[in-house]
Design a protein around this motif. Structure first.
Motif, short mmCIF file in Angstrom:
data_model
loop_
_atom_site.label_atom_id
_atom_site.label_comp_id
_atom_site.label_asym_id
_atom_site.label_seq_id
_atom_site.Cartn_x
_atom_site.Cartn_y
_atom_site.Cartn_z
N UNK A 13 46.12 16.68 -36.16
CA UNK A 13 45.10 17.45 -36.93
C UNK A 13 43.93 17.15 -36.76
N UNK A 14 43.07 18.38 -36.70
CA UNK A 14 41.43 18.17 -36.59
C UNK A 14 40.87 17.65 -35.11
N UNK A 15 41.89 17.85 -34.04
CA UNK A 15 41.40 17.66 -32.90
C UNK A 15 41.29 19.30 -32.07
N UNK A 16 40.32 19.49 -31.60
CA UNK A 16 39.87 20.60 -30.92
C UNK A 16 40.62 20.89 -29.57
N UNK A 17 41.39 22.00 -29.55
CA UNK A 17 42.43 22.49 -28.37
C UNK A 17 42.10 24.00 -28.28
N UNK A 18 42.48 24.28 -27.10
CA UNK A 18 42.43 25.55 -26.64
C UNK A 18 43.74 26.21 -27.13
N UNK A 19 43.75 27.51 -27.86
CA UNK A 19 45.19 28.02 -28.06
C UNK A 19 45.31 29.58 -27.60
N UNK A 20 46.56 30.06 -27.20
CA UNK A 20 46.42 31.11 -26.86
C UNK A 20 47.35 31.95 -27.93
N UNK A 21 46.64 33.21 -28.39
CA UNK A 21 47.46 33.96 -29.35
C UNK A 21 48.60 34.93 -28.99
N UNK A 22 49.09 35.57 -30.16
CA UNK A 22 50.28 36.68 -29.54
C UNK A 22 49.59 37.95 -29.22
N UNK A 23 48.28 38.16 -29.05
CA UNK A 23 47.57 39.19 -28.66
C UNK A 23 46.92 38.97 -27.26
N UNK A 24 47.06 37.65 -26.87
CA UNK A 24 46.73 37.11 -25.61
C UNK A 24 45.24 36.78 -25.46
N UNK A 25 44.58 36.47 -26.53
CA UNK A 25 43.16 35.75 -26.55
C UNK A 25 43.30 34.28 -26.47
N UNK A 26 42.49 33.84 -25.72
CA UNK A 26 42.37 32.16 -25.76
C UNK A 26 41.22 31.88 -26.36
N UNK A 27 41.17 31.03 -27.40
CA UNK A 27 40.11 30.49 -28.12
C UNK A 27 40.25 29.11 -28.36
N UNK A 28 39.26 28.40 -28.97
CA UNK A 28 39.36 26.89 -29.29
C UNK A 28 39.63 27.21 -31.02
N UNK A 29 40.48 25.92 -31.36
CA UNK A 29 40.70 25.76 -32.59
C UNK A 29 41.35 24.44 -32.98
N UNK A 30 41.96 24.28 -34.12
CA UNK A 30 42.40 23.02 -34.45
C UNK A 30 43.61 23.28 -35.49
N UNK A 31 44.44 22.17 -35.84
CA UNK A 31 45.14 22.31 -36.96
C UNK A 31 44.76 21.41 -37.88
#
Length: 57
Positions: A13-31
């Protein structure tokens, strides 16, 4: 680092990571501590994507 499926495991939790979405976008986020994803790009959030995999920066 390799992409990791959210079905396999989630990042700490709260660790910044790169995520890939089902729409193919790559963005940063966290859980958040409740398991909900927070994405940093408002344009991507507006489309209400599902996070499918993630990787550490």
């Amino acid at each position: 680092m390799a992409w990791i499926s959210v079905k396999h495991r989630l990042p700490e939790p709260f660790i910044k990571v790169w995520v890939m979405t089902d729409t193919g976008r790559r963005v940063t986020g966290y859980v958040k501590s409740n398991g909900e994803w927070h994405l940093f790009c408002p344009m991507v959030v507006a489309s209400k994507p599902e996070v499918i995999r993630w990787e550490e920066p």
